[in-house]
Design a protein around this motif. Structure first.
Motif, short mmCIF file in Angstrom:
data_model
loop_
_atom_site.label_atom_id
_atom_site.label_comp_id
_atom_site.label_asym_id
_atom_site.label_seq_id
_atom_site.Cartn_x
_atom_site.Cartn_y
_atom_site.Cartn_z
N ARG A 230 42.40 39.58 51.47
CA ARG A 230 41.85 39.23 50.15
C ARG A 230 42.93 39.39 49.08
NH1 ARG A 230 37.13 36.86 51.64
NH2 ARG A 230 35.89 38.25 52.92
N SER B 157 45.02 43.48 36.42
CA SER B 157 44.14 43.81 35.30
C SER B 157 44.04 45.32 35.11
CB SER B 157 42.75 43.18 35.46
OG SER B 157 42.08 43.68 36.59
N TYR C 193 35.10 42.95 36.84
CA TYR C 193 34.80 41.66 37.47
C TYR C 193 35.39 41.59 38.88
CZ TYR C 193 35.13 36.70 38.58
OH TYR C 193 35.06 35.49 39.22
N TRP C 194 36.68 41.92 39.01
CA TRP C 194 37.34 41.84 40.31
C TRP C 194 36.76 42.86 41.29
CZ3 TRP C 194 39.07 37.43 41.21
CH2 TRP C 194 39.72 36.68 40.23
N PHE D 154 42.41 38.32 45.33
CA PHE D 154 41.53 39.20 44.57
C PHE D 154 42.19 40.55 44.30
CE2 PHE D 154 37.96 36.90 46.98
CZ PHE D 154 37.96 35.84 46.08
N GLN E 158 44.87 40.26 41.58
CA GLN E 158 44.25 40.13 40.25
C GLN E 158 43.72 41.49 39.78
OE1 GLN E 158 45.57 36.89 39.37
NE2 GLN E 158 43.79 37.19 38.08
N LEU E 159 43.08 42.22 40.69
CA LEU E 159 42.55 43.54 40.36
C LEU E 159 43.66 44.49 39.96
CD1 LEU E 159 40.30 45.66 40.23
CD2 LEU E 159 40.58 45.98 42.70
N GLU F 160 37.79 42.77 32.91
CA GLU F 160 38.30 41.96 34.01
C GLU F 160 38.39 42.79 35.29
OE1 GLU F 160 42.12 39.32 35.48
OE2 GLU F 160 41.95 39.73 33.34
N THR F 161 38.79 44.03 35.18
CA THR F 161 38.86 44.92 36.34
C THR F 161 37.48 45.07 36.97
OG1 THR F 161 40.78 46.10 35.47
CG2 THR F 161 39.43 47.29 37.08
N ILE G 28 33.65 41.24 42.59
CA ILE G 28 33.98 40.20 43.58
C ILE G 28 34.30 40.83 44.93
CG2 ILE G 28 35.66 38.39 44.21
CD1 ILE G 28 33.64 37.58 41.99
N LEU G 29 35.14 41.85 44.92
CA LEU G 29 35.51 42.51 46.17
C LEU G 29 34.29 43.15 46.85
CD1 LEU G 29 38.96 44.02 45.19
CD2 LEU G 29 38.53 42.25 46.92
N CYS H 230 43.06 49.25 47.40
CA CYS H 230 43.66 47.92 47.63
C CYS H 230 44.62 47.94 48.81
CB CYS H 230 44.36 47.43 46.37
SG CYS H 230 43.21 46.92 45.08
#
Length: 121
Positions: A27, A37, A73-74, A30, A33-34, A70-71, A77-78, A21
């Motif tokens: 971003r 989570s 999911y993010w 995102f 959020q990552l 959820e992790t 997305i990334l 990150c």
């Protein structure tokens, strides 16, 4: 199965995700959020150590499980927006995938013990 504890795996995952990150630009929604989570996985599983009851213990681990999903999911997305490459995505989702298996096993064990009839009955 991996002999590392859930906490150990969660710490390794957040260290790896934080490093990734730190390199991602543009971003921030995102990435934030990552990080939230992912950090919650370890925090809730660690907090479960000090649960006030079996129900509290299960609740904390179930929250960790949700945060794992959820992790993932993010991370997806990334990957889909091109912020991380496929190798990084696969590596992190594989690491993340180990944690739910351990959480589910722990939750199931405690639920089974809780549902066993008392020997004094």
């Amino acid at each position: 199965m991996n002999n590392k504890t859930i906490k150990d795996l969660a710490v390794e995952l957040i260290v790896d995700i934080t490093a990734i990150c730190d390199q991602i630009k543009g971003r921030s929604v995102f990435v934030n959020q990552l990080l939230r989570s992912c950090s919650s996985i370890g925090a809730n599983s660690y907090e479960a150590k000090y649960a006030q009851s079996n129900a509290d213990f299960i609740n904390k681990l179930e929250i960790s499980l949700k945060e794992c999903y959820e992790t993932e999911y993010w991370l997806e997305i990334l990957f889909k927006v091109g912020a991380i490459n496929e190798k990084t995505y696969n590596s992190l989702t594989n690491k993340c995938g180990t944690i739910p298996r351990k959480l589910i096993a722990s939750i199931t064990t405690v639920k089974n013990k809780t549902n066993q009839p008392s020997q004094n009955s």
